[in-house]
Design a protein around this motif. Structure first.
Motif, PDB file in Angstrom:
ATOM      1  N   ALA A  76       0.828  -1.207   0.000  1.00 23.05           N
ATOM      2  CA  ALA A  76       0.000   0.000   0.000  1.00 23.05           C
ATOM      3  C   ALA A  76       0.861   1.255   0.000  1.00 23.05           C
ATOM      4  CB  ALA A  76      -0.927  -0.004   1.227  1.00 23.05           C
ATOM      5  N   VAL A  77       1.985   1.214   0.717  1.00 21.28           N
ATOM      6  CA  VAL A  77       2.873   2.365   0.765  1.00 21.28           C
ATOM      7  C   VAL A  77       3.570   2.544  -0.575  1.00 21.28           C
ATOM      8  CG1 VAL A  77       4.859   3.391   1.942  1.00 21.28           C
ATOM      9  CG2 VAL A  77       3.180   2.059   3.242  1.00 21.28           C
ATOM     10  N   PHE A  78       3.958   1.422  -1.198  1.00 23.92           N
ATOM     11  CA  PHE A  78       4.558   1.509  -2.528  1.00 23.92           C
ATOM     12  C   PHE A  78       3.591   2.159  -3.511  1.00 23.92           C
ATOM     13  CE2 PHE A  78       4.692  -0.482  -6.764  1.00 23.92           C
ATOM     14  CZ  PHE A  78       5.874   0.073  -7.220  1.00 23.92           C
ATOM     15  N   THR A  80       3.688   5.904  -2.812  1.00 18.35           N
ATOM     16  CA  THR A  80       4.934   6.636  -3.058  1.00 18.35           C
ATOM     17  C   THR A  80       5.525   6.373  -4.438  1.00 18.35           C
ATOM     18  OG1 THR A  80       6.299   4.856  -2.122  1.00 18.35           O
ATOM     19  CG2 THR A  80       5.486   6.546  -0.598  1.00 18.35           C
ATOM     20  N   GLY A  81       5.243   5.206  -4.996  1.00 18.91           N
ATOM     21  CA  GLY A  81       5.817   4.853  -6.288  1.00 18.91           C
ATOM     22  C   GLY A  81       7.302   4.544  -6.228  1.00 18.91           C
ATOM     23  N   ARG A  82       7.846   4.380  -5.011  1.00 22.19           N
ATOM     24  CA  ARG A  82       9.279   4.127  -4.862  1.00 22.19           C
ATOM     25  C   ARG A  82       9.531   2.764  -4.229  1.00 22.19           C
ATOM     26  NH1 ARG A  82      12.584   8.460  -4.962  1.00 22.19           N
ATOM     27  NH2 ARG A  82      14.173   6.837  -5.278  1.00 22.19           N
ATOM     28  N   VAL A  83      10.582   2.120  -4.681  1.00 24.45           N
ATOM     29  CA  VAL A  83      10.965   0.809  -4.165  1.00 24.45           C
ATOM     30  C   VAL A  83      12.075   0.995  -3.134  1.00 24.45           C
ATOM     31  CG1 VAL A  83      11.889  -1.456  -4.764  1.00 24.45           C
ATOM     32  CG2 VAL A  83      10.401  -0.244  -6.379  1.00 24.45           C
ATOM     33  N   PRO A  90      13.691  10.133   4.836  1.00 28.96           N
ATOM     34  CA  PRO A  90      12.785  11.210   4.398  1.00 28.96           C
ATOM     35  C   PRO A  90      11.531  10.702   3.707  1.00 28.96           C
ATOM     36  CG  PRO A  90      15.049  11.818   3.934  1.00 28.96           C
ATOM     37  CD  PRO A  90      15.085  10.391   4.390  1.00 28.96           C
ATOM     38  N   LEU A  91      11.648   9.662   2.880  1.00 34.89           N
ATOM     39  CA  LEU A  91      10.464   9.130   2.206  1.00 34.89           C
ATOM     40  C   LEU A  91       9.503   8.497   3.208  1.00 34.89           C
ATOM     41  CD1 LEU A  91      11.974   7.518  -1.018  1.00 34.89           C
ATOM     42  CD2 LEU A  91      10.304   9.361  -0.932  1.00 34.89           C
ATOM     43  N   ALA A  92      10.047   7.761   4.181  1.00 29.60           N
ATOM     44  CA  ALA A  92       9.196   7.171   5.213  1.00 29.60           C
ATOM     45  C   ALA A  92       8.535   8.250   6.049  1.00 29.60           C
ATOM     46  CB  ALA A  92      10.032   6.246   6.103  1.00 29.60           C
ATOM     47  N   LEU A  93       9.294   9.287   6.396  1.00 28.80           N
ATOM     48  CA  LEU A  93       8.733  10.394   7.168  1.00 28.80           C
ATOM     49  C   LEU A  93       7.626  11.098   6.406  1.00 28.80           C
ATOM     50  CD1 LEU A  93       8.703  12.421   9.517  1.00 28.80           C
ATOM     51  CD2 LEU A  93      10.582  13.634   8.369  1.00 28.80           C
ATOM     52  N   ASP A  94       7.858  11.368   5.127  1.00 30.32           N
ATOM     53  CA  ASP A  94       6.837  12.032   4.314  1.00 30.32           C
ATOM     54  C   ASP A  94       5.541  11.230   4.298  1.00 30.32           C
ATOM     55  OD1 ASP A  94       8.587  14.054   3.758  1.00 30.32           O
ATOM     56  OD2 ASP A  94       9.094  13.370   1.737  1.00 30.32           O
ATOM     57  N   TYR A  95       5.660   9.917   4.196  1.00 31.52           N
ATOM     58  CA  TYR A  95       4.452   9.088   4.162  1.00 31.52           C
ATOM     59  C   TYR A  95       3.701   9.182   5.485  1.00 31.52           C
ATOM     60  CZ  TYR A  95       1.266   5.185   3.875  1.00 31.52           C
ATOM     61  OH  TYR A  95       0.117   4.427   3.884  1.00 31.52           O
TER      62      TYR A  95
END
Length: 640
Positions: free
Chosen positions: A98-100, A103-106, A183-188
């Motif tokens: 679901a997070v992928f 975010t569209g990022r692996v 940062p990507l995890a924080l943004d989510y």
């Protein structure tokens, strides 16, 4: 054992404190992990669910040690406590489907050798590889300080274009830079605070808080948004500002950013002998003359032994250090190889000592960043393992296609990438079609198709092998791949598939679990790796100007002063690892080729040797520091 058994003073206060947030300012060897462990034990004994507790450590080794110590106390549920690094928490979050989708990022960080292909691919449009590396450092700094969240970021036209190209490369290849992970995890989490996918804990405890960057610290706040927060740190042990953009001000200013903060302090060093505490205090005083260090030796601490030695050459430094370790292990009652910790400012010195010690009958193991992937053949084997476990891993394929040549085959790969996109195909799909003659070979593609054909030839053979045979095929015995082969063999016994082998081996390479004193080897590593470790005897090798401190020419005067302070803190961490004996070692000369390989820039030469100078930090050890002696005097004084 009850959580408060034999607890007194500040350690009891830390373990029993109900208030939140709690800040613990703790110097080296003062028992901060002990207090943290007892605090978790109290929570468990008071019926807190283990899964509601997150203990954040800087390394996997520290996290596992914490759980092991909790289990030793006999606390039920200790093995279920979430003891982890922040990167592991972020990786787990971003790995959810679901997070992928959001975010569209692996969450697939690039290894260093893979990043060299990224650098080569972007260099053609951004002024060469040096320029790209500088831009990458800047971008990781922007993410670390959360500048990426600023509206309109970035503002510079070149950086805007670089941002687009970098994001395109990473997204297309299903990868990310390590600096993006938090940062990507924080943004989510910030965008989805009530999502069941966003982790939240009732109790979050964070060690080494001073070594987290701002993004890390904000992520910690997000994880603790529904519960209590305990942070433990020491400004004087902040050693990751230049490497990870750490934010040591986060611990000193914590009370300003977190209302109702309660403070506790630990200053009694239970680890180091009196001599070392005295040297360490004098050293760190140079960073803040107006604020003397509060580190004090414990009551009844031994005086300890300290030696400052300068050898005639780096070759002599290695051989003399090996001879001293041999003498120490043979003549010190009750000592074992694991009681010796060697910290090398340059891995070349560490590798040389690692090869010398077994000749004297003492097993040794080194631990440097991704050292198992230093050699090309090690990298090629790892590429094949990734592609065996994950056939669609484009970053691994890109690595295979370029790592064996200096150019990384960037011009040829650009044509393959372009052709693949034009036909809506993956790069491997496109190259398969080229090999079968179903697609026209791109012009000026050089030997890239042949490099891919070599991979296609090897893969079917590897697919038929069991895990032990796979390790032998990827990194044969007797080759120059002993580091990665040793790691692979160590984890292979618990692996049934290439995917399991890949997962375990990746963790062992990127976040190695360092052996303890009882594991039967002399431990050799960088100064950075030593955080949290303790040994009876510690040798710090390569204490020469240019390595300690190591400064970049492009730094401003202010940045240079900050870098000097950070590396003085690094030296402070190194010297405070010992419980008994400390050796601070340097060399007066080094073969020119070795000096160049180690980045020891010098303007003086003698014959084929570069002339070196002892680290200026040695002078910072104060009037109580032992007088520097030569290697020959050291031999004569101790009789080895």
């Amino acid at each position: 054992m009850a959580w408060d058994t034999n607890l007194t003073g500040a350690h009891l206060n830390i373990a029993s404190m109900q208030s939140s947030p709690l800040r613990v300012l703790a110097g080296p060897g003062t028992g901060k992990t002990f207090a943290m462990m007892r605090r978790i034990a109290r929570l468990l004994e008071q019926q807190t669910l283990p899964t509601d507790i997150l203990a954040v450590s800087f390394t996997r080794t520290a996290a596992k040690d914490l759980v092991r110590q909790l289990k030793a106390l006999g606390v039920p549920g200790a093995d279920l406590v979430g003891a982890s690094t922040l990167h592991s928490v972020a990786f787990k979050l971003l790995g959810q489907n679901a997070v992928f989708m959001a975010t569209g990022r692996v969450p697939r960080p690039l290894l260093q050798y893979e990043q060299s292909c990224l650098v080569a691919d972007l260099s053609r449009n951004f002024g060469g590889r040096t320029s790209v590396r500088k831009l990458l450092r800047a971008f990781e700094a922007y993410w670390a300080v959360l500048q990426h969240q600023a509206p309109g970021w970035p503002t510079d036209p070149i950086e805007q274009e670089f941002d687009r190209e970098l994001h395109h490369w990473l997204t297309y290849h299903g990868a990310m830079l390590l600096g993006e992970l938090i940062p990507l995890a924080l943004d989510y989490v910030l965008r989805n605070p009530t999502s069941p996918n966003a982790p939240s804990y009732k109790h979050v405890l964070v060690d080494e808080y001073q070594d987290l960057n701002r993004a890390d610290q904000e992520f910690v706040d997000a994880l603790a948004r529904s519960g209590t927060l305990t942070v433990i740190g020491d400004e004087d042990q902040s050693i990751y500002t230049s490497l990870r953009h750490a934010h040591p001000e986060g611990i000193t200013e914590f009370h300003q950013t977190h209302a109702n903060t309660v403070d506790e302090a630990l200053s009694e060093c239970r680890r180091c002998p009196i001599t070392v505490v005295t040297l360490a205090n004098a050293l760190i005083l140079r960073n803040h003359p107006s604020r003397p260090s509060t580190l004090v030796p414990s009551v009844g601490a031994p005086s300890g032994n300290a030696y400052v030695v300068q050898h005639a050459s780096t070759t002599e430094e290695v051989s003399s250090s090996a001879a001293f370790i041999d003498w120490y292990l043979r003549n010190t009652p009750g000592v074992v190889p694991g009681d010796v910790l060697v910290l090398a400012t340059r891995r070349l010195l560490g590798y040389a000592l690692r090869e010398e010690l077994p000749r004297l009958g003492h097993p040794a193991q080194s631990f440097f960043t991704e050292e198992a992937l230093d050699k090309l053949s090690s990298q090629e084997g790892f590429c094949l393992l990734i592609l065996l476990a994950k056939p669609n891993d484009r970053a691994a394929l890109r690595g295979w296609l370029g790592i064996d040549v200096e150019t990384k085959r960037t011009p040829a790969y650009e044509r393959v990438w372009s052709g693949a996109q034009q036909h809506a195909m993956a790069p491997a799909e496109f190259l398969d079609a080229v090999l079968l003659g179903n697609m026209q070979r791109p012009s000026y593609s050089g030997d890239l198709p042949q490099r891919y054909a070599d991979f296609k030839t090897r893969l079917p053979v590897l697919m038929a092998l069991s895990v032990p045979d796979l390790v032998d095929a990827l990194w044969p015995a007797g080759s120059d791949n002993e580091e990665i082969r040793g790691l692979a063999l160590a984890v292979a016994a618990s692996c049934q598939t290439p995917a399991e082998l890949l997962e375990e081996l990746t963790a062992a390479i990127v976040q190695p679990e360092l052996p303890g004193p009882d594991d039967g080897v002399v431990r050799i590593m960088s100064l950075h790796k030593s955080k949290g470790l303790t040994a009876r005897c510690v040798l710090v090798l390569g204490c020469v100007a240019g390595a300690l401190p190591s400064l970049n020419a492009y730094l401003t005067p202010e940045q240079t002063q900050n870098a000097i302070k950070e590396q003085r803190r690094l030296f402070y961490v190194a010297v405070t690892r010992t419980t008994e004996t400390l050796v601070i070692s340097s060399a007066a000369t080094a073969p020119f080729g070795d000096a160049k390989a180690m980045g020891l820039l010098t303007s003086r030469f003698s014959g084929g040797n570069a002339v070196l100078q002892a680290s200026p930090f040695i002078s910072d050890l104060g009037p109580s520091a032992p007088k520097a002696i030569s290697g020959k005097q050291w031999h004569a004084q101790l009789g080895f």
